[in-house]
Design a protein around this motif. Structure first.
Motif: not given
Length: 603
Positions: A1-16
């Motif tokens: 899953m794509p992840y933004a290191v600078d923001y400590g957050d993933g591009y999606f909120g779920s696995r679907d």
């Protein structure tokens, strides 16, 4: 899953991710049912990310919208993915449909500002804004019907979730506009309520306990934007590139366009058989450079679409090199090189190929095109051009009234009128045309012992477009007349052929004029104003805003006319405009109010 290191957050909120988009944005905004009963619809998004939200929305649009409806998408992104990462994530998500391919093919360079991406098969456009949300939204003009409030979590990305952004969201929202968002943060709810939204907490997606939806009730922080006119039938006066591109943009948006021109299709300067698409860059004017980037992207997209539709090759050459032949030209090359890639909107390559030893810069996205053939291709998809002479335009007395057009065949009323007619021969229909000069330009087609330098266009003093075998188009002269109504007979002149050859003696193979055979020539009148930018916007002839102008494209019309047509169509309908407000003001006809024609020959 794509992840933004600078923001400590993933591009999606779920696995679907697909199910998340469907529930959090599409269903929250009731898009399928609203799509089914709309003519025009606009969606705004505060975080573009991977583009999944909008690509999945386009699938719903294709499925539910009427065949003549049009979708305008706005999305903002402060940190765009690289083209390579975007393609990799699309592969992971299984995005390989026509819309996702169109997005990747037109994905813009990392230049701050607004960039237009076209989805012709879906009857939709995306205006992708790169930069911080609040200042960028302040430059956006248009109206939004539904919002996707997306982005990294508010605690990690406070620059996106604040009242400065939400005030702009409210400013752009139509009454009744809706929103959906993954977040349920209390401060987000309070800020949205403060700018005029009613907000509800609903069951969250997946393991998320809650999320927010809501409806815009009315602005509490600024006056509402004016509501666009209800348009069904628009007259376009002029069947050159500006007029035909305007009619094409209106027709794509479901608006009937009637085109009038006594000279028929491309009867004036747009009949040029060999025009050059070249950005007009300035080493210190980044706004002008951004305008050139937008123009290059729009014209190339239009040519791609017309070549795909007609299966006709409209391009004559690809790539343009500007050589510093004169002292002024050498200084220009040096200054553009010093400005660098970011300062010139990444439109130039300092090196590139060369056909002469002079200092030069290379524009890989530049090209030469048969403009007359481009106009004919546009005209094939439009109603037949009517050849009546237009003798007058009379605005309606009321804001909701039509505009009357007087022609040699009688008087008709339209919802709006766009004047895109060339200057000269007594066709002045609005006061803004008083600022226009008429310039005559001549092209010459030659046979000469040209070396094979790679097939690109060489420019400096004049330009040379290599053709098949030993042929080439060269030009163009620039003869200015006294005023818009004083144009001389544009018949080709032998002295202008000689001038074209003299100006291009620096090109290998053109050093000796006596060894060159003139095969044919073409001449036309070009309408220009003092600053060489077109007149695009409202005419002061009508205070109700139903008479608009797309004029004075005689200098770099191929660069600006298709972009101006898109802006006019979106402006008339209240959709998201493709230019930032301050950039669009560079084209405003009011800048030349009460000025007489003027200007010196173009460098």
């Amino acid at each position: 899953m794509p992840y933004a290191v600078d923001y400590g957050d993933g591009y999606f909120g779920s696995r679907d991710p697909r199910a998340e988009v469907q529930e959090v944005f599409i269903e929250a905004n009731r898009l399928p049912e609203r799509f089914a009963r709309c003519r025009h619809f606009a969606i705004g998004e505060t975080g573009f990310g991977t583009g999944l939200n909008l690509l999945q929305t386009l699938q719903q649009w294709r499925r539910h919208a009427p065949p003549d409806a049009f979708l305008s998408l706005l999305s903002l992104e402060a940190h765009p993915l690289s083209p390579e990462d975007l393609e990799r994530i699309h592969g992971y998500l299984g995005l390989d449909d026509p819309d996702s391919r169109a997005l990747r093919e037109q994905y813009p360079p990392p230049i701050p500002g607004l960039h237009r991406i076209d989805f012709p098969g879906a009857r939709a456009v995306l205006t992708l804004g790169l930069g911080d949300a609040a200042p960028l939204l302040a430059q956006v003009r248009g109206h939004i019907d539904a919002w996707f409030l997306d982005g990294f979590a508010p605690r990690n990305n406070p620059a996106l979730w604040n009242t400065g952004v939400f005030r702009q969201v409210a400013r752009l929202s139509r009454p009744g506009a809706t929103f959906g968002t993954y977040t349920a943060a209390g401060q987000v709810r309070r800020d949205l309520e403060a700018v005029g939204f009613t907000v509800q907490r609903v069951t969250g997606h997946g393991r998320k306990r809650e999320r927010l939806t809501g409806t815009f009730q009315g602005l509490r922080v600024a006056p509402s934007p004016p509501v666009a006119h209800e348009l069904h039938h628009v007259a376009v006066v002029g069947a050159g590139l500006a007029g035909l591109a305007t009619a094409h943009a209106l027709q794509r948006r479901g608006i009937r366009a009637t085109i009038l021109d006594p000279d028929g299709i491309a009867g004036g300067a747009s009949g040029n058989p060999a025009a050059v698409l070249l950005p007009n860059l300035h080493p210190r004017d980044t706004e002008l450079n951004d305008l050139a980037l937008a123009g290059m992207r729009r014209t190339r997209a239009l040519i791609d679409q017309m070549e795909g539709t007609t299966r006709e090759r409209l391009r004559l050459a690809s790539g343009v090199a500007f050589h510093g032949i004169s002292t002024h030209g050498q200084k220009r090359v040096a200054r553009l090189r010093e400005a660098g890639g970011a300062g010139t909107s990444l439109l130039l390559d300092p090196e590139g190929p060369r056909c002469a030893d002079a200092p030069h810069v290379y524009y890989p996205q530049g090209l030469a095109v048969d403009m007359a053939a481009l106009c004919r291709a546009l005209a094939r998809a439009l109603p037949p051009v009517r050849t009546e002479v237009v003798t007058g335009v009379e605005p309606g007395a009321a804001p909701d009234g039509g505009v009357r057009l007087e022609t040699s065949a009688g008087t008709e009323t339209f919802d709006a009128i766009v004047l895109a007619n060339a200057a000269g021969r007594g066709r002045s229909l609005c006061p803004e045309q008083a600022a226009i000069s008429t310039v005559t330009g001549q092209m010459t087609r030659i046979a000469a012992p040209l070396p094979d330098w790679g097939g690109y266009v060489a420019t400096g003093q004049g330009y040379c477009i290599p053709g098949p075998g030993t042929s080439a188009w060269i030009g163009a002269t620039y003869r200015r007349t006294e005023g818009a109504g004083d144009a001389r007979d544009p018949s080709p002149l032998a002295e202008d052929d000689a001038a074209n050859l003299r100006h291009l003696a620096w090109v290998p193979g053109l050093e000796h004029a006596e060894a060159i055979q003139v095969l044919e020539h073409w001449a036309g009148e070009r309408a220009v104003v003092r600053d060489r930018l077109p007149l695009v916007g409202h005419s002061r002839l009508d205070r109700n805003g139903r008479i608009l102008l797309n004029l004075a494209h005689g200098s770099r019309g191929l660069l600006y006319a298709p972009l101006a047509a898109e802006w006019l169509a979106d402006h008339l309908l209240g959709l998201i405009e493709p230019l930032e407000a301050t950039t669009a003001a560079r084209l405003d006809p009011a800048r030349h109010a009460d000025q007489s024609p003027g200007g010196s020959s173009e460098a």
